[in-house]
Design an enzyme around this catalytic site. Structure first.
Site, PDB file in Angstrom:
ATOM      1  N   LYS A 129       0.828  -1.206   0.000  1.00 12.38           N
ATOM      2  CA  LYS A 129       0.000   0.000   0.000  1.00 12.38           C
ATOM      3  C   LYS A 129       0.864   1.259   0.000  1.00 12.38           C
ATOM      4  O   LYS A 129       0.544   2.213  -0.707  1.00 12.38           O
ATOM      5  CB  LYS A 129      -0.972  -0.015   1.178  1.00 12.38           C
ATOM      6  CG  LYS A 129      -2.132  -0.989   0.940  1.00 12.38           C
ATOM      7  CD  LYS A 129      -3.055  -1.076   2.116  1.00 12.38           C
ATOM      8  CE  LYS A 129      -4.203  -2.032   1.813  1.00 12.38           C
ATOM      9  NZ  LYS A 129      -4.979  -2.360   3.004  1.00 12.38           N
ATOM     10  N   LYS A 155      -3.562  -9.149  -9.962  1.00 12.33           N
ATOM     11  CA  LYS A 155      -4.710  -9.382  -9.077  1.00 12.33           C
ATOM     12  C   LYS A 155      -5.731  -8.252  -9.259  1.00 12.33           C
ATOM     13  O   LYS A 155      -5.357  -7.081  -9.301  1.00 12.33           O
ATOM     14  CB  LYS A 155      -4.221  -9.386  -7.615  1.00 12.33           C
ATOM     15  CG  LYS A 155      -5.338  -9.566  -6.598  1.00 12.33           C
ATOM     16  CD  LYS A 155      -4.916  -9.141  -5.193  1.00 12.33           C
ATOM     17  CE  LYS A 155      -5.734  -7.965  -4.720  1.00 12.33           C
ATOM     18  NZ  LYS A 155      -6.497  -8.117  -3.499  1.00 12.33           N
ATOM     19  N   LYS A 203      -9.321  -2.839  -6.279  1.00  7.24           N
ATOM     20  CA  LYS A 203      -9.755  -1.447  -6.396  1.00  7.24           C
ATOM     21  C   LYS A 203      -8.543  -0.532  -6.539  1.00  7.24           C
ATOM     22  O   LYS A 203      -8.555   0.425  -7.286  1.00  7.24           O
ATOM     23  CB  LYS A 203     -10.522  -1.033  -5.137  1.00  7.24           C
ATOM     24  CG  LYS A 203     -11.951  -1.517  -5.105  1.00  7.24           C
ATOM     25  CD  LYS A 203     -12.506  -1.455  -3.687  1.00  7.24           C
ATOM     26  CE  LYS A 203     -12.680  -2.849  -3.130  1.00  7.24           C
ATOM     27  NZ  LYS A 203     -12.893  -2.928  -1.701  1.00  7.24           N
TER      28      LYS A 203
END
Ligand code: ADP
Ligand code: TRP
Length: 322
Positions: free
Chosen positions: A111, A190, A193
């Site tokens: 992230k 993958k 969002k």
């Protein structure tokens, strides 16, 4: 009956990776388990700081689950922040979570690599997730493969707590379906969002067609054989097509003759049909937000009752009751 629990972030439109990775399994477990399903808005705060987006995302996620067939009378269905006990347990657990355990988490590193600000909340995300699971004494947690490490963290924390303070928490097991562990996105990575490569579950027909036509495929000519195992279009077709249809498609891949354009059209028709009636139900639900709020409030009441029993026990075990 096993106690099964899982949650989903209301941080964007839910996509078919979410559906096959987690939602479908949860809905299937409805009649055969003690089921807990929740929308993790506190986790979404680690990446969404837009009030309207979070509110809308939470109601939409609720509508998604109900439209897809989750029956709130057959499970406990609520919004995470409506049960504030989870924050207290998070703190208690965080005092016995080794830094190294969190430093090893891939999800945190991924992230921040994607420019999500490296806040303390993002770093301690897995402790809140452990509290989510342990607070309800969940036995089984269905998730996609990307959450496996977070489940290991929850298990480690439960074991550590039980060893330090006496048997308190059930040690949860992950349930990861091999066939849908990682649903690929439009670009073959993958589906997520945060990668902008999703096929949303409830897209209207026209934009859905456009998105499916944009699936990336290689430049092998139609007549030449292709490898089905490395093709994201093939993997997506497999989720929706019948075994007979897949046998035919497999033949075209290995013997030559698979035309990506036609296969994309097939995939569009299959997905459109698969979610058609749920799409209509979702529209009705979103027109009736008071109903959604009522369902969630009722769920929160039930969840809170369960949560307070575990929290009380954990407080006692740690010496917070005097
Ligand atoms: P995203 O990566 O899109 O933000 P979430 O982290 O909100 O998705 O995931 C919600 C649930 O859906 C989790 O159980 C996760 O493992 C599952 N999931 C998400 N993406 C996929 C995927 N591409 N394949 C399989 N499961 C997935
Ligand atoms: N971290 C999970 C995800 O991004 C969502 C989540 C939060 C969750 N708490 C949970 C999943 C508890 C299962 C159980 O997908």
């Amino acid at each position: 009956m096993k106690r099964i629990l899982s949650g989903i972030q209301p941080s964007g439109k839910l996509h078919i990776g979410n559906y096959f990775g987690m939602m479908q399994a949860m809905i299937r477990h409805m009649d055969s388990s003690d089921l807990y399903v929740f929308i993790v808005d506190l986790h979404a705060l680690t990446s969404v700081h837009d009030r309207d987006r979070l509110r809308e995302g939470t109601l939409e996620a609720a509508a998604d689950f109900l439209a897809l067939g989750l029956d709130p009378d057959k499970c406990i269905f609520w919004v995470q922040s409506d049960v504030p006990e989870v924050c207290e347990l998070t703190w208690m657990l965080s005092t016995l979570t080794p830094m190294g355990l969190l430093e090893r988490c891939h999800s945190y590193k991924d992230k921040i690599a994607k420019n999500i600000p490296a806040s303390h909340g993002l770093f301690s995300y897995p402790v809140l997730m452990a509290a989510d699971i342990l607070l309800y004494q969940a036995e089984v947690v269905p998730v996609g493969k990307d959450q496996k490490q977070h489940l290991e963290v929850a298990r480690d924390i439960a074991i550590k707590f039980n060893n330090a303070f006496g048997e308190t928490f059930v040690v949860p097991e992950p349930a990861i379906s091999e066939s849908t562990a990682i649903v690929p996105g439009l670009d073959g990575q993958k589906m997520s969002k945060s990668y902008g490569n999703t096929i949303p579950i409830f897209m209207d027909e026209k934009p859905l067609r456009k998105v499916i036509m944009s699936i990336q495929t290689d430049a092998t000519p139609v007549d030449e054989p292709k490898d089905p195992d490395t093709c994201n279009l093939y993997a997506l077709l497999k989720l929706f097509a019948s075994p007979e249809k897949m046998e035919e498609v497999h033949g075209l891949y290995v013997n030559g003759g698979a035309a990506y354009g036609y296969l994309k059209q097939d995939l569009f028709e299959l997905i459109n049909e698969y979610f058609k009636s749920a799409r209509a139900r979702k529209k009705e639900l979103l027109d009736n937000r008071d109903y959604l709020r009522q369902v969630l409030a009722k769920g929160a009441e039930k969840a809170r009752e369960k949560a307070s029993v575990t929290l009380d026990l954990a407080r006692d075990r740690m010496g917070l009751k005097y």
